[in-house]
Design an enzyme around this catalytic site. Sequence first.
Site, PDB file in Angstrom:
ATOM      1  N   ASP A   8      42.476  66.759 -16.619  1.00 45.09           N
ATOM      2  CA  ASP A   8      41.544  65.750 -17.161  1.00 45.09           C
ATOM      3  C   ASP A   8      42.193  64.809 -18.187  1.00 45.09           C
ATOM      4  OD1 ASP A   8      40.187  67.892 -15.945  1.00 45.09           O
ATOM      5  OD2 ASP A   8      38.368  67.547 -17.116  1.00 45.09           O
ATOM      6  N   GLU A  39      38.010  62.199 -14.956  1.00 45.95           N
ATOM      7  CA  GLU A  39      36.587  62.171 -15.346  1.00 45.95           C
ATOM      8  C   GLU A  39      36.348  61.799 -16.805  1.00 45.95           C
ATOM      9  OE1 GLU A  39      34.189  65.622 -15.497  1.00 45.95           O
ATOM     10  OE2 GLU A  39      35.407  66.563 -17.031  1.00 45.95           O
ATOM     11  N   HIS A  68      31.413  64.541 -15.402  1.00 48.52           N
ATOM     12  CA  HIS A  68      31.294  63.283 -16.160  1.00 48.52           C
ATOM     13  C   HIS A  68      31.315  62.053 -15.250  1.00 48.52           C
ATOM     14  CE1 HIS A  68      31.209  64.637 -20.314  1.00 48.52           C
ATOM     15  NE2 HIS A  68      32.090  65.578 -19.990  1.00 48.52           N
ATOM     16  N   HIS A 157      36.445  71.915 -10.086  1.00 48.33           N
ATOM     17  CA  HIS A 157      35.993  71.525 -11.420  1.00 48.33           C
ATOM     18  C   HIS A 157      34.876  72.480 -11.839  1.00 48.33           C
ATOM     19  CE1 HIS A 157      36.086  68.492 -14.554  1.00 48.33           C
ATOM     20  NE2 HIS A 157      34.776  68.602 -14.637  1.00 48.33           N
ATOM     21  N   HIS A 182      38.131  71.089 -15.923  1.00 49.32           N
ATOM     22  CA  HIS A 182      36.865  71.031 -16.665  1.00 49.32           C
ATOM     23  C   HIS A 182      36.894  71.723 -18.025  1.00 49.32           C
ATOM     24  CE1 HIS A 182      32.633  70.771 -17.667  1.00 49.32           C
ATOM     25  NE2 HIS A 182      32.577  72.068 -17.798  1.00 49.32           N
TER      26      HIS A 182
HETATM   27 FE   LIG Z   1      36.889  67.046 -18.442  1.00 44.58          FE
HETATM   28 FE   LIG Z   2      34.074  68.310 -16.621  1.00 40.04          FE
END
Ligand SMILES: [Fe+2]
Ligand SMILES: [Fe+2]
Length: 266
Positions: A8, A39, A68, A157, A182
């Site tokens: 991420d 995200e 997200h 995720h 995540h």
């Molecule tokens: Fe994230």
């Molecule tokens: Fe997430």
Amino acid sequence: MKLLFIGDIVGQPGRNAVKILLPKLRERHALDFVIANGENSAGGSGITPKIAGELFDEGVDVITSGDHLWDQKEVTELLANEKRFLRPLNYPAGTPGQGSGVFEISNLKSQISNRIAVLNVQGRTFMQPPLENPFTLALEEVKRLRERTKIIFVDFHAEATSEKIAFGRFLDGQVSAVVGTHTHVQTADEQVLPLGTAYLTDAGFTGPHDGCLGREIEPVIKKFLTGIPQRFEVAKNRVQLHGAVIEIDDATGKAIKIQRVSEMLT
Ligand SMILES: [Fe+2]
Ligand SMILES: [Fe+2]
């Protein structure tokens, strides 16, 4: 073939880390393909077409996402028009965008297979909103993808380590790699599972690590202390790129090696 997965990307610091460190990692590992979870790339929440375009220009081949997804309204443009942008597969039927794609690997030296499939799936344990069953939908999708290529990368995720490990074991031998995203906390359990799937519970996140999961510390503590909603600004310092490099046998699609990446931006 060798691919890099980037965990991420959080805000401007995370994007800066990709811009500066990706060329170095590409050279060091002789990378053939780069996948990144985007995200949190727009100010920590969501992604826009402009930011996705920058990441593609910097050498990211495919961008995955997660819960997200909807934070920036311009994401609808990406979902409608950009095949290199994936959203979790297990949204209800009719949701715009796609959960998987098959892509050419342009500079691959070995000509045995020059295609890679990327699949983005979201877990359901402790996740909002609850989506369709990731296990049943992923299995069907993997069957379809295997008709086109055996090299398949999955970004799962999800929050719960139990769901992630079970998902990796469930797809062992069917895909080249399952890497979790995540939680923003890199786990140390990288391994090639018995039937040839590379696995890592969480890749970690790319951005400022002097904070709480990429955000400034004080508002997060205040929220826990008082329960009052706060603005979570993106933190600034100790910027790192987190992810994993995975080596895959082009002929069989089985993983040969997985190595965690945790690279400091200096
Ligand atoms: Fe994230
Ligand atoms: Fe997430």
